[in-house]
Design a protein around this motif. Structure first.
Motif, PDB file in Angstrom:
ATOM      1  N   VAL A  35       1.930  25.755 -48.850  1.00 29.71           N
ATOM      2  CA  VAL A  35       1.616  24.339 -48.639  1.00 29.71           C
ATOM      3  C   VAL A  35       2.670  23.449 -49.285  1.00 29.71           C
ATOM      4  O   VAL A  35       3.125  22.468 -48.696  1.00 29.71           O
ATOM      5  CB  VAL A  35       0.219  24.006 -49.203  1.00 29.71           C
ATOM      6  N   GLU A  47       4.512  16.115 -54.872  1.00 31.03           N
ATOM      7  CA  GLU A  47       3.960  17.242 -54.118  1.00 31.03           C
ATOM      8  C   GLU A  47       2.601  17.654 -54.671  1.00 31.03           C
ATOM      9  O   GLU A  47       1.654  17.907 -53.908  1.00 31.03           O
ATOM     10  CB  GLU A  47       4.923  18.432 -54.183  1.00 31.03           C
ATOM     11  N   LEU A 101       5.001  20.505 -47.438  1.00 28.32           N
ATOM     12  CA  LEU A 101       5.089  19.112 -47.863  1.00 28.32           C
ATOM     13  C   LEU A 101       6.530  18.734 -48.187  1.00 28.32           C
ATOM     14  O   LEU A 101       7.008  17.654 -47.815  1.00 28.32           O
ATOM     15  CB  LEU A 101       4.205  18.885 -49.099  1.00 28.32           C
ATOM     16  N   LEU A 154      -0.053  15.172 -53.599  1.00 28.51           N
ATOM     17  CA  LEU A 154      -0.431  15.314 -52.191  1.00 28.51           C
ATOM     18  C   LEU A 154      -1.269  16.561 -51.952  1.00 28.51           C
ATOM     19  O   LEU A 154      -2.210  16.548 -51.142  1.00 28.51           O
ATOM     20  CB  LEU A 154       0.818  15.333 -51.313  1.00 28.51           C
ATOM     21  N   ILE A 155      -0.935  17.647 -52.666  1.00 31.00           N
ATOM     22  CA  ILE A 155      -1.735  18.869 -52.547  1.00 31.00           C
ATOM     23  C   ILE A 155      -3.164  18.612 -53.009  1.00 31.00           C
ATOM     24  O   ILE A 155      -4.140  18.959 -52.324  1.00 31.00           O
ATOM     25  CB  ILE A 155      -1.097  20.013 -53.362  1.00 31.00           C
ATOM     26  N   VAL A 205       6.835  16.781 -44.756  1.00 32.10           N
ATOM     27  CA  VAL A 205       6.036  15.571 -44.965  1.00 32.10           C
ATOM     28  C   VAL A 205       6.769  14.535 -45.807  1.00 32.10           C
ATOM     29  O   VAL A 205       6.926  13.373 -45.406  1.00 32.10           O
ATOM     30  CB  VAL A 205       4.677  15.925 -45.627  1.00 32.10           C
ATOM     31  N   LEU A 241      -4.673  15.730 -53.277  1.00 26.25           N
ATOM     32  CA  LEU A 241      -5.291  14.749 -52.380  1.00 26.25           C
ATOM     33  C   LEU A 241      -5.816  15.425 -51.122  1.00 26.25           C
ATOM     34  O   LEU A 241      -6.921  15.128 -50.646  1.00 26.25           O
ATOM     35  CB  LEU A 241      -4.266  13.675 -52.020  1.00 26.25           C
ATOM     36  N   SER A 242      -5.040  16.358 -50.573  1.00 21.80           N
ATOM     37  CA  SER A 242      -5.446  17.029 -49.333  1.00 21.80           C
ATOM     38  C   SER A 242      -6.635  17.949 -49.543  1.00 21.80           C
ATOM     39  O   SER A 242      -7.418  18.193 -48.624  1.00 21.80           O
ATOM     40  CB  SER A 242      -4.265  17.821 -48.762  1.00 21.80           C
ATOM     41  N   ARG A 243      -6.784  18.465 -50.766  1.00 18.27           N
ATOM     42  CA  ARG A 243      -7.879  19.395 -51.047  1.00 18.27           C
ATOM     43  C   ARG A 243      -9.154  18.678 -51.473  1.00 18.27           C
ATOM     44  O   ARG A 243     -10.229  19.275 -51.509  1.00 18.27           O
ATOM     45  CB  ARG A 243      -7.453  20.373 -52.142  1.00 18.27           C
TER      46      ARG A 243
END
Length: 438
Positions: A190, A130, A194, A133-134, A198, A136-138
């Motif tokens: 967020v 998690e 996820l 991914l957080i 996700v 990566l998304s930012r």
């Protein structure tokens, strides 16, 4: 899982076997399982629980559960209550960030005061994914893709190689009880989106997602080590530290590198810069151009980029020095004023002046454009700006230059050159020795 956990501790975290450990426990599944596993291995543990007062009776119920668990397992327990929302408003933080800051600050205080060697948290493989991914998304650098470290100073996460499924299976098999945090069911955050929407899809696509993710992180760790080795080599060739702890980066050597922007990021990432294009543009900017972070500034000065810590506390105002003053502490050292019987060889940090020529109070101030003086050992006067240029002083050295003045006349460019007009001679009756002790 108990056997796997014991093997993991013995093979990778063996230092925990002989350490005094503080477990951060919320009352949720993960931290309850961590507590039971450590208790089964007879590790030297105590519990620490934070009541953030964010969920009313539910928060109080979590606290009661932890107290009962500690009693059942005969463990020492510490409870702290926080007014989290007030703290968040005071320091302008999100509620989550406020809780995180309060929690870790308290854990570290407990560890220091009561001599705990390490603080254990119950982060596991799904938490790690998690976080990845957080970040990566930012948008993030390599460090952000490394996820959660297993050991970070006193913080240790011994469950990081285990999945949430492993932990839940252990809990149900051993008929453990725990409490569910109602906020975990909400997709307001967020991380929860996820977790609920996700990652289950990713696991459905690839049942070996966590194993593959662990393998990817190992590859990233290997790559990071190669980068760190390269940065150490570059630091030795292109980075210098001045006597006043100013860090200088050679522009010429940086521009010879294959990717100066990438190297600058790795060299400066710990100094809170965010505008990396602006940082890179300094390589070709005019001297005097600067880029600021919250804690530092990067200044272009001829052939170097100068990294300087921000110091908003240093005064730029002038200081009055009375005739009876014997010493004065300043940001750049201590000045001593003492009468002398004779004149000794001049030094950069000591001058001998004719006291009768001084007009008190003396003034200590930063230099200004238009200042001039009569440099010792020379004839005539000279503008300070020209003197600085002839001495090849950096912009930082100029910024940090202080003057000792008698009314408007310069007595001493402190630590560098005295003014001829005030120097003591063999005919001087009252010699004043002025010394800078850094």
């Amino acid at each position: 899982m108990l056997n796997n956990f014991q093997n993991h501790i013995n093979q990778n975290l063996s230092f925990l076997n002989k350490s005094r450990l503080l477990i951060a426990i919320s009352s949720g599944l993960d931290s309850v399982v961590l507590t039971h596993l450590c208790h089964q291995l007879k590790l030297n543990i105590a519990l620490a629980h934070c009541n953030f007062n964010l969920r009313g009776d539910e928060s109080d119920g979590d606290e009661e559960f932890v107290l009962q668990l500690a009693e059942d397992l005969d463990l020492e327990v510490f409870i702290e209550s926080f007014e989290t929302e007030d703290y968040a408003k005071t320091y302008k933080l999100s509620t989550q960030m406020a809780a995180r800051e309060l929690r870790y600050n308290w854990f570290e205080e407990l560890a220091e005061q009561l001599n705990f060697d390490f603080i254990l948290t119950a982060h596991h493989a799904d938490d790690n994914l998690e976080t990845f991914l957080i970040n990566l998304s930012r948008g993030t650098g390599l460090d952000g893709l490394m996820g959660i470290p297993e050991v970070n100073n006193k913080i240790v996460r011994p469950l990081l190689t285990f999945s949430r499924e492993d932990i839940e299976t252990y809990a149900k098999t051993n008929k453990l009880t725990w409490r569910e945090d109602s906020s975990n069911a909400s997709n307001k955050y967020v991380r929860n989106k996820l977790r609920h929407d996700v990652i289950p899809v990713l696991k459905e696509i690839n049942p070996f997602l966590l194993q593959n993710f662990e393998s990817t992180q190992n590859h990233l760790q290997d790559s990071k080590q190669i980068i760190e080795d390269a940065i150490v080599r570059i630091q030795k060739k292109a980075v210098y530290v001045d006597n006043d702890n100013v860090i200088r980066l050679s522009i010429k050597k940086l521009k010879k590198l294959s990717n100066p922007k990438a190297y600058l990021f790795e060299l400066l990432k710990d100094f809170n810069f965010t505008e990396w294009d602006d940082v890179t543009n300094l390589l070709d900017a005019q001297s005097g151009k600067q880029v600021f972070s919250s804690t530092h500034r990067l200044l272009k000065d001829r052939d170097y980029l100068m990294l300087i810590e921000n110091n908003s506390e240093e005064t730029q105002e002038s200081i009055s020095i009375s005739e009876d003053k014997k010493q004065l502490k300043t940001s750049f050292g201590t000045l001593f004023f003492n009468e002398a019987d004779a004149i000794f060889d001049a030094q950069a940090n000591v001058i001998y002046v004719d006291k009768a020529k001084l007009k008190h109070p003396l003034i200590l101030r930063k230099w200004e454009e238009g200042d001039f003086f009569y440099p010792s050992g020379m004839t005539g006067k000279k503008k300070l700006s020209k003197y600085f240029k002839d001495e090849k002083m950096s912009l930082i050295e100029k910024e940090n230059t202080w003057l000792l003045c008698s009314e408007k006349d310069i007595v001493w460019v402190i630590g560098r050159r005295a003014d001829n007009r005030f120097l003591a001679t063999e005919n001087t009756k009252q010699i004043l020795k002025i010394e800078l002790n850094k």
